[in-house]
Design an enzyme around this catalytic site. Structure first.
Site, PDB file in Angstrom:
ATOM      1  N   ASP A  97       0.875  -1.168   0.000  1.00 31.03           N
ATOM      2  CA  ASP A  97       0.000   0.000   0.000  1.00 31.03           C
ATOM      3  C   ASP A  97       0.920   1.227   0.000  1.00 31.03           C
ATOM      4  OD1 ASP A  97      -2.252   1.757   0.609  1.00 31.03           O
ATOM      5  OD2 ASP A  97      -1.402   1.831   2.633  1.00 31.03           O
ATOM      6  N   ASP A 107      -0.173   5.141   0.913  1.00 34.11           N
ATOM      7  CA  ASP A 107      -0.403   6.185   1.921  1.00 34.11           C
ATOM      8  C   ASP A 107      -0.469   5.600   3.317  1.00 34.11           C
ATOM      9  OD1 ASP A 107      -0.662   8.526   0.181  1.00 34.11           O
ATOM     10  OD2 ASP A 107      -2.290   7.349  -0.674  1.00 34.11           O
TER      11      ASP A 107
HETATM   12  C1  XBP Z   1      -5.190   6.329   0.680  1.00 32.21           C
HETATM   13  C2  XBP Z   1      -6.390   7.033   0.250  1.00 32.21           C
HETATM   14  C3  XBP Z   1      -6.272   8.117  -0.718  1.00 32.21           C
HETATM   15  C4  XBP Z   1      -5.499   9.326  -0.247  1.00 32.21           C
HETATM   16  C5  XBP Z   1      -5.780  10.488  -1.153  1.00 32.21           C
HETATM   17  O1  XBP Z   1      -4.930   5.327  -0.255  1.00 32.21           O
HETATM   18  O2  XBP Z   1      -7.475   6.704   0.664  1.00 32.21           O
HETATM   19  O3  XBP Z   1      -7.565   8.526  -1.021  1.00 32.21           O
HETATM   20  O4  XBP Z   1      -5.924   9.695   1.051  1.00 32.21           O
HETATM   21  O5  XBP Z   1      -5.425  10.212  -2.471  1.00 32.21           O
HETATM   22  P1  XBP Z   1      -3.986   4.040   0.091  1.00 32.21           P
HETATM   23  P2  XBP Z   1      -6.361  10.642  -3.691  1.00 32.21           P
HETATM   24  O6  XBP Z   1      -3.892   3.868   1.586  1.00 32.21           O
HETATM   25  O7  XBP Z   1      -4.727   2.908  -0.579  1.00 32.21           O
HETATM   26  O8  XBP Z   1      -2.659   4.316  -0.557  1.00 32.21           O
HETATM   27  O9  XBP Z   1      -6.839  12.033  -3.404  1.00 32.21           O
HETATM   28  O10 XBP Z   1      -5.466  10.579  -4.912  1.00 32.21           O
HETATM   29  O11 XBP Z   1      -7.507   9.655  -3.743  1.00 32.21           O
END
Ligand code: XBP
Length: 255
Positions: A10, A12
Site C-alpha cells: 500500500d 499512503d
Molecule cells: C489512501 C487514500 C487516498 C489518499 C488520497 O490510499 O485513501 O484517497 O488519502 O489520495 P492508500 P487521492 O492507503 O490505498 O494508498 O486524493 O489521490 O484519492
C-alpha cells in the site's frame, strides 16, 4: 520455489506518513485557492479517512457537512476540478521532499530486489501521487522496480473492496498465498484479505486504534537494525525488525 514470490505495498500511511502532512494539506490548500471556507483539521481528517479515495472523501464531506451544495447540478464537476488541483498540489508537496519513507521501507524493498522477490503497489490514491512519492524518496528509476503499480480509479470499487489486490494478483499472475500485502489501515486489511493475501500491518497515528483482527502480523513500523519495531500482534521474528525471512515464514505457515 521460494514460497514468497511478491511483496505488495500500500502507499499512503504504509510507505510514508502522507495523509496528515501531505494529502490533508493539499486538500486544504486547494479549498482555500478555490475560495471555499473548508479546512480539514488533523482530527476531522482522521474521521474523513474512513472514506477511501480523495474524490469520494470530498463527496462525503459535501453531503455530510455542506448539504445545500448537494442539490447543485455541478457538484460532480466541482469534485473533479478540486481533486485535479489537489493532486497537483500534493505532488508539489512530495517533490519538495517534505515527506520521507517510514522506517524499514527502503531496506525491505532493496532486500526484495536482491532476493528476486517481485514488487507491486496497490493504492487507492491517484497514480501520479504514487509515482511522485517513489521518485522523490527512492530515486527516479524506482517506479520501474514495481512490476505492477495499481492506483486510483483503475478498479471501480476502492478499498475495502478486494478489487485492487485482485487486479495486482492477476497482473502478476500469482496466487495470493505466495505474496504478502503490507498495509496500514483496517480498510486495506479487508481489501487484501478479501483477495486471499497474508497481510502485515504497520500502524500509524491515524490507524493504531483500528481493528486488525485477521492480520498475520501487526507492528509499529517495519523497523531498522538501529530502530527496533514493536510487534503488536503476531509472531516475533528473529530480528527486532521485519525481514524477508519473516515474510517467508508467514507465507510458509499458511495452509
Ligand atoms: C489512501 C487514500 C487516498 C489518499 C488520497 O490510499 O485513501 O484517497 O488519502 O489520495 P492508500 P487521492 O492507503 O490505498 O494508498 O486524493 O489521490 O484519492
Amino acid at each position: 520455489m521460494n514460497p514468497l514470490q511478491a511483496l505488495i505495498f500500500d502507499v499512503d500511511g504504509t510507505l510514508a506518513e502522507t495523509e496528515r502532512d501531505g494529502h490533508r494539506v493539499a486538500f486544504n490548500q486547494t479549498f482555500a485557492a478555490a475560495g471555499l471556507p473548508w479546512q480539514w483539521s488533523v482530527a476531522t481528517y482522521g474521521d474523513l479517512l474512513e472514506i477511501t479515495g480523495g474524490k469520494e472523501r470530498i463527496r462525503y464531506f459535501i453531503e455530510r457537512d455542506q448539504p445545500p451544495l448537494t442539490d447543485a447540478a455541478d457538484v460532480e464537476s466541482l469534485i473533479r476540478t478540486l481533486h485535479q488541483a489537489k493532486t497537483q498540489r500534493y505532488r508539489e508537496i512530495v517533490q519538495q521532499g517534505q515527506i520521507s519513507l517510514r522506517p524499514g521501507v527502503a531496506r525491505l524493498i532493496q532486500a526484495a530486489r536482491q532476493a528476486g522477490v517481485r514488487l507491486a503497489i496497490a493504492t487507492t490514491s491517484h497514480l501520479d501521487n504514487a509515482i511522485a512519492l517513489l521518485e522523490t524518496t527512492l530515486g527516479q528509476e524506482s517506479p520501474a522496480w514495481f512490476e505492477v503499480i495499481a492506483a486510483g480509479d483503475i478498479v471501480p470499487r476502492k478499498k475495502p473492496a478486494p478489487d485492487i489486490y485482485t487486479y495486482v494478483l492477476d497482473r502478476l499472475g500469482l496466487p495470493p498465498q505466495h505474496c504478502v500485502a503490507i498495509e496500514d489501515t483496517e480498510q486495506g486489511l479487508q481489501a487484501a484479505r478479501g483477495a486471499g493475501l497474508p497481510v502485515v500491518i504497520t500502524v500509524n497515528d491515524y490507524t493504531r486504534h483500528q481493528n486488525f483482527t485477521g492480520a498475520d502480523l501487526v507492528m509499529s513500523h517495519l523497523g531498522e537494525p538501529d530502530q527496533p519495531h514493536q510487534v503488536l500482534s503476531g509472531p516475533l521474528g528473529p530480528e527486532p525488525y521485519f525481514t524477508l525471512e519473516t515474510a517467508i515464514a508467514l507465507v510458509a505457515q499458511r495452509p
